[in-house]
Enzyme design. Structure first.
Site, short mmCIF file in Angstrom:
data_model
loop_
_atom_site.label_atom_id
_atom_site.label_comp_id
_atom_site.label_asym_id
_atom_site.label_seq_id
_atom_site.Cartn_x
_atom_site.Cartn_y
_atom_site.Cartn_z
N GLU A 119 0.08 -1.39 5.64
CA GLU A 119 1.17 -0.96 6.52
C GLU A 119 1.02 0.50 6.90
O GLU A 119 1.34 0.91 8.01
CB GLU A 119 2.53 -1.21 5.86
CG GLU A 119 3.72 -1.06 6.79
CD GLU A 119 4.32 0.34 6.86
OE1 GLU A 119 5.15 0.58 7.75
OE2 GLU A 119 3.97 1.20 6.04
N ASP B 104 0.83 -1.21 0.00
CA ASP B 104 0.00 0.00 0.00
C ASP B 104 0.87 1.26 0.00
O ASP B 104 2.07 1.20 0.25
CB ASP B 104 -0.92 0.01 1.24
CG ASP B 104 -0.15 -0.07 2.55
OD1 ASP B 104 0.86 -0.80 2.62
OD2 ASP B 104 -0.54 0.62 3.51
ZN LIG Z 1 6.91 2.14 3.93
#
Ligand SMILES: [Zn+2]
Length: 393
Positions: free
Chosen positions: A149, A87
């Protein structure tokens, strides 16, 4: 363009990855699925002979992790993991010089959202693996690609609960390819964000006995939080960090509505960045136990809640083989950084983990994010060498 990669196809792969919008955000209006990135990576890994598992992240529709394994994972559990997140953070396209979702080669840099943080890493991993197509892997090489993340770390959290990556008897090692300008990073601080809510009773300001001021109580709570901050700074230091002690920032406060009304409720949010060796859970407990008597004294109700589950501090011993190898291959001593990563979740599985990747963290989360060409070849060389040392010997 191709000259900067060992293989011409690598630019196309990077271009494809940048083209998939995989923004993750706690705000639903920005949040996107990461499946396009996962499917692209899965396809390329399959072509290279990897055994590919796509693991949907429970309770997060449209999100998945990828675990791709090359070579026999015979249950012994050694080998090497190259780990990254699929992401990106949201962006402001109107402020970019070129389209964030179109890979643009300009000024010896590849521009694009995620070029440095961290889709570029996956392209370089695949470039490095390609040259071992016919090699015999004595230990498995695992490519791990995670979801979310940049928002909740739900992907890494899910993996930490699953068996897909757990090592066996042999030590397993991981490199998390966050942008570190190819410097080996073996520790970072943790992060937790907490919300304190105090509830008293509103009333007419002319008589203090008509209510219980949550704002007065918050003043005392803030004093105690600052005492905790001082105690932490005195008791914990680590000279590897630029800011050597744990930090606590009282970030925002909201309460009350009118000067002539006793404040019925007040909220404060703060963050706390702990050093390796400290635990977020222990800190939460200490904060709760020290704020409870303050609230009782002021006769307000106290609620302390995490704003997100937090990331623990991370440290891998300098004697670990992955630290030693990366220090030798880069000629740089391992360091500490101020940003949090998924490394503690891999460590939780018993995997000895180092953070090292191409690109500079200063370009991450920025307008006109780029990966400098001069990071590419050294990174591919380094990854290739790690594959030789940890998987082929
Ligand atoms: Zn990163």
């Amino acid at each position: 363009m191709a000259a900067h990669f060992r293989l011409p196809g690598t630019v196309e792969k990077l271009s494809t990855l940048i083209g998939h919008n995989s923004i993750s955000s706690v705000l639903p209006e920005y949040d996107q699925s990461n499946l396009a990135v996962i499917n692209s990576l899965a396809g390329w890994c399959e072509e290279l002979g990897f055994n590919v598992q796509i693991l949907p992240v429970e309770h997060h529709p449209g999100k998945a992790n990828l675990v791709a394994t090359l070579g026999e994972d015979n249950g012994q559990g050694g080998g090497l993991v190259f780990s990254g997140h699929t992401d990106t953070v949201p962006c402001n396209p109107e402020k970019w010089q070129s389209d964030p979702f179109t890979l643009t080669d300009r000024d010896n840099r590849f521009y694009g959202l995620g070029s440095c943080d961290m889709k570029g890493f996956f392209a370089l991993v695949l470039d490095a693996v390609e040259q071992f197509r016919d090699a015999e892997f004595k230990q498995p090489l695992i490519v791990l690609a995670t979801a979310d993340e940049e928002s909740s770390m739900s992907g890494a959290r899910a993996l930490a609960q699953q068996n897909a990556l757990k090592p066996g008897n042999k030590t397993r090692y991981a490199v998390v390819g966050e942008p570190t300008s190819l410097r080996p990073i073996r520790m970072h601080k943790g992060i937790m964000m907490e919300n304190v809510r105090l509830t008293g009773r509103a009333g007419h300001s002319s008589n203090p006995a008509l209510g219980i001021s949550a704002m007065d109580a918050m003043h005392a709570v803030m004093g105690e939080l600052m005492n905790i901050r001082n105690d932490l700074a005195q008791n914990f230091q680590n000279a590897h960090f630029a800011v050597q002690s744990p930090t606590m920032n009282l970030g925002c406060i909201h309460g009350g509505d009118n000067p002539n009304r006793i404040c019925g409720s007040c909220e404060l949010a703060f963050d706390l960045r702990a050093l390796p060796g400290m635990s977020n859970d222990d800190l939460r407990e200490e904060i709760r136990s020290r704020l409870t008597p303050v609230a009782q004294q002021h006769q307000v109700e106290l609620e302390v809640e995490p704003l997100f589950p937090g990331v623990n501090p991370f440290e891998t011993e300098s004697s670990s083989a992955i630290v030693q190898a990366c220090e030798r291959l880069t000629g740089a001593s391992s360091e500490a950084v101020a940003f949090a990563t998924e490394a503690p979740f891999l460590q939780q599985l018993g995997i000895e983990t180092l953070v090292l990747g191409p690109g500079n963290i200063d370009q991450a989360h920025q307008v006109d994010e780029y990966l400098a060409h001069d990071q590419i070849q050294p990174c591919v060389d380094l990854l290739s060498q790690l594959i030789k040392e940890f998987c082929l010997q």
